[in-house]
Scaffold this motif. Structure first.
Motif, PDB file in Angstrom:
ATOM      1  N   ASN B 247      57.333  51.897  42.177  1.00  0.00           N
ATOM      2  CA  ASN B 247      57.079  52.121  43.607  1.00  0.00           C
ATOM      3  C   ASN B 247      55.838  52.967  43.838  1.00  0.00           C
ATOM      4  OD1 ASN B 247      58.997  50.630  44.876  1.00  0.00           O
ATOM      5  ND2 ASN B 247      60.562  52.215  44.681  1.00  0.00           N
ATOM      6  N   ASP B 248      54.766  52.670  43.094  1.00  0.00           N
ATOM      7  CA  ASP B 248      53.531  53.443  43.259  1.00  0.00           C
ATOM      8  C   ASP B 248      52.797  52.993  44.498  1.00  0.00           C
ATOM      9  OD1 ASP B 248      52.776  53.432  39.742  1.00  0.00           O
ATOM     10  OD2 ASP B 248      53.910  54.839  40.979  1.00  0.00           O
ATOM     11  N   LYS B 249      51.972  53.899  45.010  1.00  0.00           N
ATOM     12  CA  LYS B 249      51.137  53.534  46.165  1.00  0.00           C
ATOM     13  C   LYS B 249      49.861  52.919  45.628  1.00  0.00           C
ATOM     14  CE  LYS B 249      50.442  56.033  50.129  1.00  0.00           C
ATOM     15  NZ  LYS B 249      50.550  57.435  50.672  1.00  0.00           N
ATOM     16  N   VAL B 250      49.860  51.590  45.543  1.00  0.00           N
ATOM     17  CA  VAL B 250      48.693  50.924  44.976  1.00  0.00           C
ATOM     18  C   VAL B 250      47.636  50.761  46.084  1.00  0.00           C
ATOM     19  CG1 VAL B 250      47.914  48.853  43.798  1.00  0.00           C
ATOM     20  CG2 VAL B 250      50.225  49.698  43.437  1.00  0.00           C
ATOM     21  N   PRO B 251      46.355  51.079  45.777  1.00  0.00           N
ATOM     22  CA  PRO B 251      45.334  50.903  46.810  1.00  0.00           C
ATOM     23  C   PRO B 251      44.903  49.440  46.910  1.00  0.00           C
ATOM     24  CG  PRO B 251      44.332  51.715  44.826  1.00  0.00           C
ATOM     25  CD  PRO B 251      45.802  51.629  44.549  1.00  0.00           C
ATOM     26  N   GLU B 252      44.063  49.171  47.831  1.00  0.00           N
ATOM     27  CA  GLU B 252      43.647  47.791  48.094  1.00  0.00           C
ATOM     28  C   GLU B 252      43.007  47.156  46.869  1.00  0.00           C
ATOM     29  OE1 GLU B 252      40.106  47.636  50.185  1.00  0.00           O
ATOM     30  OE2 GLU B 252      39.979  45.568  49.505  1.00  0.00           O
ATOM     31  N   GLU B 253      42.191  47.942  46.118  1.00  0.00           N
ATOM     32  CA  GLU B 253      41.524  47.367  44.956  1.00  0.00           C
ATOM     33  C   GLU B 253      42.538  46.925  43.920  1.00  0.00           C
ATOM     34  OE1 GLU B 253      40.552  50.631  45.670  1.00  0.00           O
ATOM     35  OE2 GLU B 253      38.695  50.237  46.733  1.00  0.00           O
ATOM     36  N   GLY B 254      43.644  47.673  43.807  1.00  0.00           N
ATOM     37  CA  GLY B 254      44.687  47.300  42.855  1.00  0.00           C
ATOM     38  C   GLY B 254      45.280  45.948  43.201  1.00  0.00           C
ATOM     39  N   ASN B 256      43.844  43.624  44.949  1.00  0.00           N
ATOM     40  CA  ASN B 256      42.822  42.597  44.712  1.00  0.00           C
ATOM     41  C   ASN B 256      42.779  42.216  43.248  1.00  0.00           C
ATOM     42  OD1 ASN B 256      42.171  42.850  47.369  1.00  0.00           O
ATOM     43  ND2 ASN B 256      40.361  44.106  47.022  1.00  0.00           N
ATOM     44  N   ALA B 257      42.865  43.230  42.381  1.00  0.00           N
ATOM     45  CA  ALA B 257      42.827  42.947  40.949  1.00  0.00           C
ATOM     46  C   ALA B 257      44.016  42.092  40.547  1.00  0.00           C
ATOM     47  CB  ALA B 257      42.827  44.255  40.163  1.00  0.00           C
ATOM     48  N   ALA B 258      45.186  42.422  41.111  1.00  0.00           N
ATOM     49  CA  ALA B 258      46.392  41.661  40.771  1.00  0.00           C
ATOM     50  C   ALA B 258      46.256  40.216  41.212  1.00  0.00           C
ATOM     51  CB  ALA B 258      47.597  42.310  41.432  1.00  0.00           C
ATOM     52  N   ILE B 259      45.729  40.021  42.417  1.00  0.00           N
ATOM     53  CA  ILE B 259      45.571  38.649  42.921  1.00  0.00           C
ATOM     54  C   ILE B 259      44.638  37.863  42.018  1.00  0.00           C
ATOM     55  CG2 ILE B 259      44.666  37.239  44.798  1.00  0.00           C
ATOM     56  CD1 ILE B 259      45.557  39.340  46.734  1.00  0.00           C
ATOM     57  N   SER B 260      43.523  38.515  41.626  1.00  0.00           N
ATOM     58  CA  SER B 260      42.520  37.764  40.861  1.00  0.00           C
ATOM     59  C   SER B 260      43.046  37.355  39.499  1.00  0.00           C
ATOM     60  CB  SER B 260      41.247  38.575  40.710  1.00  0.00           C
ATOM     61  OG  SER B 260      41.529  39.775  40.061  1.00  0.00           O
ATOM     62  N   ARG B 261      44.130  38.001  39.052  1.00  0.00           N
ATOM     63  CA  ARG B 261      44.628  37.703  37.716  1.00  0.00           C
ATOM     64  C   ARG B 261      45.842  36.793  37.726  1.00  0.00           C
ATOM     65  NH1 ARG B 261      42.764  37.060  33.603  1.00  0.00           N
ATOM     66  NH2 ARG B 261      40.677  37.009  34.407  1.00  0.00           N
ATOM     67  N   ILE B 262      46.129  36.188  38.869  1.00  0.00           N
ATOM     68  CA  ILE B 262      47.295  35.300  38.929  1.00  0.00           C
ATOM     69  C   ILE B 262      47.032  34.099  38.034  1.00  0.00           C
ATOM     70  CG2 ILE B 262      48.523  33.712  40.464  1.00  0.00           C
ATOM     71  CD1 ILE B 262      48.239  35.798  42.630  1.00  0.00           C
ATOM     72  N   GLY B 263      48.032  33.733  37.252  1.00  0.00           N
ATOM     73  CA  GLY B 263      47.871  32.643  36.291  1.00  0.00           C
ATOM     74  C   GLY B 263      47.557  31.333  36.977  1.00  0.00           C
ATOM     75  N   THR B 264      46.525  30.657  36.497  1.00  0.00           N
ATOM     76  CA  THR B 264      46.081  29.446  37.182  1.00  0.00           C
ATOM     77  C   THR B 264      46.576  28.176  36.501  1.00  0.00           C
ATOM     78  OG1 THR B 264      44.075  29.569  35.881  1.00  0.00           O
ATOM     79  CG2 THR B 264      43.994  30.476  38.096  1.00  0.00           C
ATOM     80  N   LYS B 265      47.494  28.326  35.559  1.00  0.00           N
ATOM     81  CA  LYS B 265      47.908  27.108  34.839  1.00  0.00           C
ATOM     82  C   LYS B 265      48.939  26.325  35.639  1.00  0.00           C
ATOM     83  CE  LYS B 265      46.740  28.883  30.343  1.00  0.00           C
ATOM     84  NZ  LYS B 265      47.252  30.191  29.956  1.00  0.00           N
ATOM     85  N   GLU B 277      53.183  36.458  47.582  1.00  0.00           N
ATOM     86  CA  GLU B 277      54.025  37.576  47.148  1.00  0.00           C
ATOM     87  C   GLU B 277      53.235  38.864  47.158  1.00  0.00           C
ATOM     88  OE1 GLU B 277      56.486  35.999  43.615  1.00  0.00           O
ATOM     89  OE2 GLU B 277      56.204  38.163  43.276  1.00  0.00           O
ATOM     90  N   VAL B 278      52.053  38.808  46.528  1.00  0.00           N
ATOM     91  CA  VAL B 278      51.230  40.025  46.448  1.00  0.00           C
ATOM     92  C   VAL B 278      50.826  40.478  47.841  1.00  0.00           C
ATOM     93  CG1 VAL B 278      49.129  41.015  45.504  1.00  0.00           C
ATOM     94  CG2 VAL B 278      50.382  39.325  44.178  1.00  0.00           C
ATOM     95  N   LEU B 279      50.506  39.508  48.699  1.00  0.00           N
ATOM     96  CA  LEU B 279      50.071  39.881  50.049  1.00  0.00           C
ATOM     97  C   LEU B 279      51.215  40.537  50.823  1.00  0.00           C
ATOM     98  CD1 LEU B 279      47.842  36.842  51.015  1.00  0.00           C
ATOM     99  CD2 LEU B 279      47.112  39.169  50.581  1.00  0.00           C
ATOM    100  N   SER B 280      52.432  40.024  50.593  1.00  0.00           N
ATOM    101  CA  SER B 280      53.552  40.651  51.306  1.00  0.00           C
ATOM    102  C   SER B 280      53.818  42.045  50.740  1.00  0.00           C
ATOM    103  CB  SER B 280      54.803  39.784  51.247  1.00  0.00           C
ATOM    104  OG  SER B 280      55.007  39.328  49.939  1.00  0.00           O
ATOM    105  N   ASP B 281      53.599  42.218  49.420  1.00  0.00           N
ATOM    106  CA  ASP B 281      53.698  43.577  48.850  1.00  0.00           C
ATOM    107  C   ASP B 281      52.723  44.495  49.545  1.00  0.00           C
ATOM    108  OD1 ASP B 281      54.184  42.499  45.408  1.00  0.00           O
ATOM    109  OD2 ASP B 281      55.600  42.847  47.055  1.00  0.00           O
ATOM    110  N   MET B 282      51.529  43.954  49.756  1.00  0.00           N
ATOM    111  CA  MET B 282      50.497  44.740  50.433  1.00  0.00           C
ATOM    112  C   MET B 282      50.956  45.138  51.819  1.00  0.00           C
ATOM    113  SD  MET B 282      46.721  43.195  49.951  1.00  0.00           S
ATOM    114  CE  MET B 282      45.502  44.297  50.493  1.00  0.00           C
TER     115      MET B 282
END
Lengths: 180, 655
Positions: B247-254, B256-265, B277-282
């Motif tokens: 339950n950390d307070k992740v900043p916007e860059e965090g 963004n980094a998570a989104i960019s690493r979503i598996g593309t397979k 999912e990530v956007l709703s977390d945001m």
């Protein structure tokens, strides 16, 4: 008869060059007090090359040739120790003179044997612009390396931006103005 | 001093304008209105300079300011441009090395920096005695990465207890820069060296992170952001899950980094699911998304767009953009760049009209403030798309956009410039009028961009097709000066062969331009010299050079046609010397012409030599040419020699 005259002249010579003789003279004659700076000795076979700047004597500065250092250290009515004491602050013309000497020594050493002309130093606002003619005896990459190195080193010493403005001459004989 | 000038100028200016006002009004009304001084406009210290600068555009005839202004030191090839910039920087680094090693040499020379600037002072050498906590604090706040790492290690060795906040800020600093020093502002050699650095696994940051026992929230966040910035791979996603679990307070860059690493397979829908999912977390965390979030999300879609699910990706990307627009996020150029990546597939050559729509949106806008690294790549990518779609009009619109306002500042990188101009020149040459293409070529080459070998091939074909022979001289000079457009040896001969074919096919006597004959002979001579010099070059020996005989052939043909016998004779002599090495011989037609010319000019030795050559290479017309030469007035030894040559030939009558 010639024999006799020879013997006479020989004895005269020995008298004059005898260190203990009474014919010593003080070297104050006008012929020996002359200015010798910036003048080159004539060779017998006219083989000594002179550039335009070398060919003109220092008296011709501001008439036929220009100065080699340009700065605002000697503006009208500012030069002199008492004037500077009045104004306060450091007397800059002496400082700039020594700095120019240092720049010339450093560059001549770094770019050894490559300069074909004197090094001109101009100070404008905060920057020092150094201009000269050089021979082309290195690859362009090495020249760039030396330019970056010299600019940075001089900037570190003089604590201001230094810009090198070098011009490469293909044929070193192009700068020769006359032979003496 | 400048500000004083300004203060004097503004009231002066307003006086004159007021005077003009009264003058104009007085012509209409006779009433005296008196002088009205308009309110003073506050000017900044550099406004005047900026106004003056806006009147000066780019000088296409001059080299870049990086290079020294001397003819010998101006680069014309891409390799030289890179080399020279890097050499100059190497010189600067050498000087800085000396400064750091021997700071005492720069110290006491009565020249004092007023005020003293820490960035220009020598780096202090740290040892156990002179490190303190304060020093570490200062170094971290002034972003000196290597120094702070060194001091931290020394303090640890000394056994000093470092407070948690200092450790945290140090961790953040080193994670942000990935243990490298901050890049210097305005470095000249940006984009010249390919440096794709990834996260330093097991380095300083990893050690610091793992040795502290259980990681705190801020440490995890710092790791997440650092990993994201420097392509940390799968660890980014793992870190993100860890942060979520705690339950950390992740900043916007965090995020963004998570989104960019979503598996593309997986498929598009799954990907969109993860993004949502990530956007709703945001949303839950209360962090508002920015344009960088949008770009990361679109970036993930761009990876999948190249596979079969093109339609789905396009739809989803437009949906995303619409949603972000509702949120009030302003689009930056990076968004459009990633859109291009999605819609205009590099391989499939899709005719998507997306670029013209984007340009309609951007028309006349001045958006040079980059918010994301992808912003810089919008223009080269747009030009690439224009090239793929063969649309010259669109290319000119992109160029117009580049020249509006300050947008040209985005083309700061060497690589960005190269990609942009390469595509621009090609698309204009192949799809626009030839005259326009030549004007553009003359403007851009060689200082803004040095074209590649493939471009010159196309250009020469167009020159030939359009009969624009007056440009051939300059184009050839450009090719030579750029070292045959950085082509390897084989391709160099392809280029010279092509140029000789063009020379042969276009007779200068039949064109409207004068003086072309000399140009033709000059080019032919240079081509032959290049061939001769390269005959023993390790990269391509003469025996393997399949184009050499054709080139020699064409050179002789052009030389004879333009009335230059010496060049023809030189080439024939060369072919005779190298007849055992060259793959083919000179063609019969050319040889025949040469012998006729020799006979006409009375060069009997050369004619006999050429006959000997044709016999040696087993030419079928050897007897014919022999007879031609025999018909002239020859010396006895020459006649005997000819007879000897043709002893085994039927059809030869001894003379």
């Amino acid at each position: 008869m010639s024999f006799a005259s020879l013997r006479l002249s020989a004895s005269n010579l020995s008298l004059r060059h005898n260190p203990c003789s009474s014919h010593r003279m003080l070297h104050t004659s006008p012929a020996l007090c002359k200015v010798q700076a910036g003048k080159y000795k004539v060779t017998l076979d006219q083989s000594k090359p002179l550039t335009y700047e070398m060919a003109l004597s220092p008296q011709k500065i501001a008439i036929h040739k220009s100065f080699n250092s340009f700065n605002t250290g000697q503006l009208e009515d500012t030069f002199g120790v008492d004037k500077w004491e009045e104004k306060g602050g450091v007397n800059l013309s002496y400082k700039m003179f020594i700095e120019d000497m240092f720049i010339r020594k450093f560059l001549k050493g770094t770019w050894s044997g490559m300069f074909l002309s004197e090094i001109i130093v101009k100070r404008q606002h905060n920057t020092i612009r150094v201009a000269a003619l050089i021979k082309k005896n290195m690859m362009a990459q090495k020249l760039y390396f030396l330019i970056g190195y010299s600019e940075e080193m001089l900037g570190q010493w003089l604590k201001c931006p230094v810009k090198l403005e070098l011009q490469i001459i293909d044929n070193p004989k192009d700068v020769i103005y006359k032979y003496i | 001093m400048l500000s004083i000038c300004l203060r004097h100028s503004s009231p002066h200016l307003s006086c004159t304008s007021a005077l003009a006002l009264t003058l104009s009004t007085s012509t209409r009304h006779s009433s005296s209105q008196g002088i009205v001084i308009p309110p003073r406009i506050e000017r900044g210290p550099t406004d005047l300079l900026e106004a003056l600068a806006s009147t000066v555009g780019k000088d296409h005839t001059a080299p870049h300011y990086r290079y020294h202004d001397d003819p010998w030191l101006i680069p014309y090839k891409n390799i030289s441009k890179r080399d020279f910039t890097l050499s100059k920087e190497a010189g600067k680094k050498a000087a800085q090395y000396i400064l750091n090693k021997h700071p005492d040499l720069f110290d006491q020379n009565r020249i004092v920096a007023e005020p003293p600037i820490t960035a220009f002072q020598p780096r202090a050498a740290y040892n156990r005695d002179n490190v303190t906590l304060e020093l570490l604090d200062n170094l971290v706040t002034s972003c000196q990465v290597q120094d702070s790492m060194e001091v931290f290690n020394l303090l640890n060795e000394k056994g000093k207890d470092i407070p948690a906040e200092v450790k945290q800020s140090l961790l953040e600093l080193v994670a942000f820069y990935n243990e490298n020093e901050a890049e210097e502002e305005g470095m000249e050699s940006r984009g010249m060296l390919k440096e794709q650095e990834s996260w330093k696994v097991g380095g300083f940051v990893d050690q610091m992170y793992s040795e502290g026992g259980v990681a705190t929230e801020s440490e995890r966040v710092a790791m997440l952001v650092g990993l994201g910035r420097h392509s940390g791979g799968q660890r980014v996603w793992q870190m993100y899950q860890e942060c979520k679990a705690n339950n950390d307070k992740v900043p916007e860059e965090g995020f963004n980094a998570a989104i960019s690493r979503i598996g593309t397979k997986e498929g598009v829908d799954k990907i969109m699911g993860s993004v949502k999912e990530v956007l709703s977390d945001m949303k839950e965390a209360g962090v508002s998304p920015t344009v960088n979030t949008l770009i990361s999300a679109l970036g993930v879609l761009a990876f999948t767009a190249q596979s079969r699910e093109y339609e789905g990706c396009c739809r989803h990307s437009l949906d995303l953009i619409a949603e972000f627009r509702l949120l009030g996020v302003e689009m930056s150029l990076g968004v459009y760049k990633v859109l291009l990546d999605i819609f205009a597939d590099k391989k499939a050559n899709s005719k998507s009209p997306i670029l013209s729509d984007i340009l309609k949106q951007l028309d006349g806008k001045d958006i040079f403030l980059a918010q994301n690294p992808q912003d810089v790549w919008f223009m080269p990518r747009a030009m690439q798309v224009c090239n793929q779609q063969n649309n010259a009009k669109l290319a000119w619109r992109v160029d117009e956009f580049l020249n509006t306002g300050h947008n040209s500042r985005l083309m700061s990188d060497f690589q960005v410039l190269n990609v942009y101009y390469q595509n621009f020149l090609t698309v204009v040459l192949q799809n626009d009028e030839f005259q326009t293409a030549m004007e553009l070529y003359n403007k851009i080459t060689p200082h803004s961009f040095s074209p590649m070998f493939s471009y010159y091939q196309i250009l020469m074909n167009h020159l030939h097709a359009n009969g624009a022979l007056q440009h051939l001289g300059k184009v050839w000079d450009d090719i030579v000066i750029s070292n045959y457009a950085a082509a390897n040896k084989e391709n160099q001969y392809v280029l010279t062969h092509q140029v000789m074919q063009i020379l042969k096919a276009n007779d200068p006597a039949m064109s409207d331009f004068t003086g072309l004959s000399d140009v033709w002979v000059d080019i032919a001579r240079k081509v032959f010299n290049h061939l001769e010099e390269g005959k023993s070059n390790k990269a391509l020996y003469l025996r393997f050079n399949t184009l050499a005989p054709d080139i020699c052939d064409l050179v002789v043909a052009v030389a004879l046609r333009e009335g230059n016998y010496e060049l023809g004779a030189k080439v024939v002599d060369f072919c005779r010397e190298e007849k055992t090495v060259m793959t083919k011989s000179l063609s019969e037609g050319v040889l025949g012409d040469f012998i006729n010319a020799s006979v006409a000019l009375g060069e009997k030795d050369k004619a006999v030599g050429a006959v000997e050559y044709s016999v040696d290479v087993g030419s079928s017309q050897a007897v014919q040419v022999g007879l031609v030469v025999a018909g002239t007035d020859m010396r006895a030894d020459q006649r005997d020699y000819l007879n000897k040559l043709f002893t085994s030939h039927t059809g030869w009558v001894n003379i």
